[in-house]
Design an enzyme around this catalytic site. Sequence first.
Site, short mmCIF file in Angstrom:
data_model
loop_
_atom_site.label_atom_id
_atom_site.label_comp_id
_atom_site.label_asym_id
_atom_site.label_seq_id
_atom_site.Cartn_x
_atom_site.Cartn_y
_atom_site.Cartn_z
N GLY B 129 17.84 -42.91 -7.64
CA GLY B 129 18.56 -44.16 -7.38
C GLY B 129 20.00 -43.95 -6.95
O GLY B 129 20.77 -44.90 -6.88
N SER B 132 23.56 -41.58 -1.23
CA SER B 132 24.92 -41.67 -0.69
C SER B 132 25.87 -42.29 -1.71
O SER B 132 27.04 -41.95 -1.77
CB SER B 132 24.90 -42.53 0.58
OG SER B 132 24.09 -41.92 1.56
N PHE B 156 15.59 -33.97 -5.27
CA PHE B 156 16.03 -33.32 -4.01
C PHE B 156 16.95 -32.13 -4.31
O PHE B 156 17.88 -31.87 -3.55
CB PHE B 156 16.83 -34.28 -3.12
CG PHE B 156 16.05 -35.42 -2.52
CD1 PHE B 156 14.67 -35.47 -2.56
CD2 PHE B 156 16.73 -36.45 -1.86
CE1 PHE B 156 13.97 -36.52 -1.97
CE2 PHE B 156 16.05 -37.50 -1.27
CZ PHE B 156 14.67 -37.54 -1.33
N GLN B 340 11.16 -30.88 25.92
CA GLN B 340 10.80 -31.62 27.13
C GLN B 340 10.77 -30.69 28.34
O GLN B 340 9.86 -30.77 29.17
CB GLN B 340 11.82 -32.76 27.35
CG GLN B 340 11.33 -33.85 28.29
CD GLN B 340 10.13 -34.60 27.74
OE1 GLN B 340 9.87 -34.58 26.55
NE2 GLN B 340 9.36 -35.22 28.62
N ILE B 341 11.73 -29.79 28.42
CA ILE B 341 11.79 -28.85 29.55
C ILE B 341 10.59 -27.90 29.51
O ILE B 341 10.04 -27.53 30.55
CB ILE B 341 13.13 -28.10 29.55
CG1 ILE B 341 14.26 -29.07 29.95
CG2 ILE B 341 13.10 -26.88 30.48
CD1 ILE B 341 15.66 -28.53 29.76
N GLY B 343 7.71 -28.65 28.32
CA GLY B 343 6.44 -29.37 28.39
C GLY B 343 5.59 -29.03 27.19
O GLY B 343 6.11 -28.73 26.10
N GLY B 344 4.28 -28.99 27.38
CA GLY B 344 3.35 -28.76 26.27
C GLY B 344 3.66 -27.50 25.50
O GLY B 344 3.54 -27.46 24.27
N GLU B 367 23.95 -33.67 3.15
CA GLU B 367 25.42 -33.53 3.18
C GLU B 367 26.08 -34.76 3.78
O GLU B 367 27.11 -34.67 4.46
CB GLU B 367 25.86 -32.28 3.96
CG GLU B 367 25.66 -30.98 3.24
CD GLU B 367 26.34 -30.91 1.89
OE1 GLU B 367 25.71 -30.40 0.95
OE2 GLU B 367 27.50 -31.37 1.75
N SER B 370 24.36 -39.42 8.93
CA SER B 370 25.20 -39.72 10.10
C SER B 370 25.96 -41.03 9.89
O SER B 370 27.10 -41.18 10.33
CB SER B 370 24.35 -39.81 11.36
OG SER B 370 23.90 -38.53 11.73
#
Lengths: 252, 387
Positions: B129, B132, B156, B340-341, B343-344, B367, B370
């Site tokens: 609970g 942050s 955690f 992405q560059i 590909g598969g 830590e 964002s």
Amino acid sequence: MKVLVPVKRVIDYNVKVRVKADGSGVDLANVKMSMNPFDEIAVEEAIRLKEAGKAEEVVAVSIGVKQAQETLRTALAMGADRAILVVAADDVHQDIEPLAVAKILAKVVEEEQPGLVLAGKQAIDNDMNATGQMLSALLGWSQATFASKVNIDGDKAVVTREVDGGLQTIKVNMPTIVTVDLRLNEPRYASLPNIMKAKKKPLDEKTAADYGVDASPRLEVVKTTEPEARQAGEIVPDVDTLVAKLKEKGIV
Amino acid sequence: MHFALTEEQKMIVETTRSFVENELYPHEDEIERTGHLPMEMVRELQAKAMEAGLYAANMPEEVGGAGLDTLSWLLYEKELGRANYALHWTCVARPSNILLAGTDEQKEKYLVPCMKGETWDCLAMTEPGAGSDLRGMTATARQDGDDFILNGTKHFISHADIAGFAIVFMATGEEDTPRGKKKLITAFFVDKGTPGFTVRDGYRNVSHRGYTNSVLEFDECRLPKSAVLGEVHKGFQVANEWLGATRLQVAATCLGRADRALNHAVEYAAERRQFGQQIGKFQGVSFKLADMATELKAANLLTWEAGWKFEQDTVTEADMSMAKLKATEVLAMIADEAIQIHGGMGLMDELPLERIWRDARVERIWEGTSEIQRHIISRELLRPLGG
């Protein structure tokens, strides 16, 4: 005994080299430079001799441009005790030829009086494989090249040499010049605490002129070219065709 | 202003990178496959890391560390960060700086074995609970004569399974402040095996295979006063003083992996041919590379600047938050675009990209998320105006 280890600053072996547009040599501007890997092996061997109590001091020397100071710091961080930088060129593209290097080293040897010079068998940039041999001739000292094993035994050194087709073990008189091959040892990492300590170790700076040696080039580079790109392969239907093709090319 | 690395810094990068490439990379596939670090391998790599002076190099020289300045330390973290997290964290451990806050007896008992690689530390703040909102923690330590009695649950908690002890933050009271009541927090050293202290396996998670987190349970766990780290009720002060740069550590490790992913992308763009040419010749690919490199450089510069200011004692909270925010988000972007560059092929575990992509996800959360970083940055902007 004092051990002198010449080290050369060369293009890093991981860098993909590019030939300069005018073919005068390899482009070294903004390229990663490192200690010649064979010289690293020589530094390692010298440090091991010191650790084994067979050497008292390890002195690294580099002949080249001012930036070779970085290479010497690496040698100091590995464990060399002090370093000498001999500035003999301003332009990073100017290679200092083996004879000039050997002449300067001969003067350094005269000054330092080491019992052993441990050098890389060759530098990976121009593969001359000449400096150690020339130094031996200039000093009139014995030489043991391509070492894969070095054993210092009093006033003799027993060195195993990697020669074509096998190993040769020779015994030479000390003081001597040993040039080291790839399999002599595996160089250590310059440890972080030693890197921090290296800054405090002495590094003397000299010039080629201090030793009265003219280091200007005698050789003219006519042309530098990249290796030919590998040709595409050919798929053959069966073994017979393969054998026929190989015969045709004179390979079998 | 100058941006050149010193000779020492270059050598630190060189040694650390060679170590990571030669000693850690070869074990990565096994850990990705099994999710487990065999102890024999850990011991062997620890010994090698110690020989190279990399183990616990974040620590000052007096206690056996390398005595690095902040920037050099971050460069070292960046290189370590290239590799699988569990591997570098366990085998090239960086004990928490907070161990330096202990008394001489505490340092002897906890710091020294960490420096020698005999054990590991772990830090327990987060609760189911209280993420942050740390001050919302409900685990407590109540005073009983000279002793403290701990109750509650932490989760955690990274590496608690192999750690020999935990540094645990507990609510020990409340104080009135102009903005209402605030909890007072105290930090304690708790040894494994202390009655009333249980460590349970935590959750399996998407990022950092081999990395473990645990649930810590305290049930009437009695500790002597000598277990207090720092002063009673001053747990946050100890944390703020000694854990200040952990955001920069996360930023630096992300920069290392982002660089690794970018290098793969560049090499592939130069090698791979489609439609008769290198795919790097297509603007759809080359512009991606340009953006990746530019963003990465920006993240690097933010991190180095914050590190430099940390060393000068002029760093602000926003400086460190900006570095953490940018570096973690850039890593996510670069990992995604590198895939992405490719590909598969980018999704296959033949390449480290799919794992870098998975590993990137946690970095924008731990830590300080964002959003928390953006809160800190905007607070620094608005506060002078009464915001």
